[in-house]
Write an enzyme that holds these catalytic residues in place. Structure first.
Site, mmCIF file in Angstrom:
data_model
loop_
_atom_site.group_PDB
_atom_site.id
_atom_site.type_symbol
_atom_site.label_atom_id
_atom_site.label_comp_id
_atom_site.label_asym_id
_atom_site.label_seq_id
_atom_site.Cartn_x
_atom_site.Cartn_y
_atom_site.Cartn_z
ATOM 1 N N PRO A 43 -3.841 11.166 96.720
ATOM 2 C CG PRO A 43 -5.486 10.928 94.805
ATOM 3 C CD PRO A 43 -5.517 11.269 96.571
ATOM 4 C CG ASN A 44 -1.623 12.377 91.488
ATOM 5 O OD1 ASN A 44 -0.987 11.262 90.789
ATOM 6 N ND2 ASN A 44 -2.740 12.521 91.209
ATOM 7 N NE ARG B 161 0.225 16.861 91.707
ATOM 8 C CZ ARG B 161 -0.957 17.042 92.257
ATOM 9 N NH1 ARG B 161 -1.259 17.097 93.406
ATOM 10 N NH2 ARG B 161 -2.149 17.224 91.696
ATOM 11 C CE1 TYR C 89 -1.916 21.229 94.324
ATOM 12 C CE2 TYR C 89 -1.111 20.692 92.081
ATOM 13 C CZ TYR C 89 -2.083 20.871 92.891
ATOM 14 O OH TYR C 89 -3.531 20.573 92.479
ATOM 15 C CG ASN D 98 -4.304 17.936 100.321
ATOM 16 O OD1 ASN D 98 -5.402 17.529 99.404
ATOM 17 N ND2 ASN D 98 -3.443 18.712 100.003
ATOM 18 C CB ALA E 200 -7.782 13.933 92.454
ATOM 19 C CD GLU F 238 -11.953 20.390 102.305
ATOM 20 O OE1 GLU F 238 -12.925 20.936 102.862
ATOM 21 O OE2 GLU F 238 -11.522 20.270 101.009
ATOM 22 C CG HIS G 45 -7.686 21.632 99.144
ATOM 23 N ND1 HIS G 45 -7.809 20.252 98.864
ATOM 24 C CD2 HIS G 45 -8.855 21.799 99.913
ATOM 25 C CE1 HIS G 45 -8.575 19.741 99.214
ATOM 26 N NE2 HIS G 45 -9.670 20.460 99.893
ATOM 27 N NE ARG H 156 -5.998 24.384 90.710
ATOM 28 C CZ ARG H 156 -5.203 23.265 90.855
ATOM 29 N NH1 ARG H 156 -5.132 22.803 92.196
ATOM 30 N NH2 ARG H 156 -5.019 22.486 90.047
HETATM 31 C C1 DQA Z 1 -5.118 19.595 96.090
HETATM 32 C C2 DQA Z 1 -6.277 20.271 95.353
HETATM 33 C C3 DQA Z 1 -6.971 18.981 94.527
HETATM 34 O O1 DQA Z 1 -7.711 19.966 93.419
HETATM 35 C C4 DQA Z 1 -6.032 18.272 93.657
HETATM 36 O O2 DQA Z 1 -6.550 17.404 93.069
HETATM 37 C C5 DQA Z 1 -4.617 17.934 94.306
HETATM 38 C C6 DQA Z 1 -4.209 18.712 95.407
HETATM 39 C C7 DQA Z 1 -4.191 20.932 96.718
HETATM 40 O O3 DQA Z 1 -3.543 20.277 97.826
HETATM 41 O O4 DQA Z 1 -4.195 22.046 96.467
HETATM 42 O O5 DQA Z 1 -4.157 16.702 94.084
HETATM 43 O O6 DQA Z 1 -5.840 18.810 97.110
#
Ligand code: DQA
Length: 142
Positions: free
Chosen positions: A9-10, A17, A22, A73, A76, A97, A99, A106
């Site tokens: 998501p997002n 965002r 990011y 990835n 959240a 995985e 990020h 964080r």
């Molecule tokens: C994320 C880190 C997560 O904590 C966050 O909720 C994201 C992006 C990252 O790519 O840094 O949406 O996965």
């Protein structure tokens, strides 16, 4: 060799965002980068993004007997989803995985990752490049 790249998501909001976390590049920039890398390495890649946990579970399940590696990835859902972990375990496809941000630096709630116990590697804080590094790790596994 077929690699499936899954984004939670997002991540479709990249470029909009929280640019300080990011960056300014967009989701479409990320897809172009991944597609170019796949082409350079001579591998097939499929990129998928959803804001919905069940859709992400479906996508992982559908990769059974189709994909040779997964870059994920979970965004959240990293910090909440046992369902994604179980889906990865169910299909038993090697997974990395990723990020974009360095989650280790964080908030406390970002310190837990359910998928981590399945994935053979985690790359965090390397920006978009982390996806390419994850693809290379999967290529090294074949
Ligand atoms: C994320 C880190 C997560 O904590 C966050 O909720 C994201 C992006 C990252 O790519 O840094 O949406 O996965």
């Amino acid at each position: 060799m077929k690699i499936l790249v899954i984004n939670g998501p997002n991540l479709n909001m990249l470029g909009i965002r929280e640019p300080s976390v990011y960056g300014n590049s967009t989701y479409s920039d990320l897809c172009n980068l991944i597609n170019d890398h796949a082409q350079n390495k001579g591998v097939e890649v499929e990129i998928y993004q959803s804001n919905h946990e069940g859709d992400l579970v479906d996508k992982i399940q559908n990769a059974y007997n189709k994909a040779d590696g997964i870059v994920i990835n979970p965004a959240a859902y990293t910090h909440t989803s046992v369902a994604l972990l179980d889906a990865l375990k169910a299909v038993a496809i090697p997974a990395v995985e990723v990020h974009i941000s360095d989650v280790s630096k964080r908030e406390d709630f970002r310190q837990i990752s359910f998928v981590r116990s399945y994935c053979f590697a985690t790359i965090a804080g390397h920006g978009f490049n982390g996806y390419l590094e994850a693809m290379d790790l999967l290529l090294g596994e074949r």
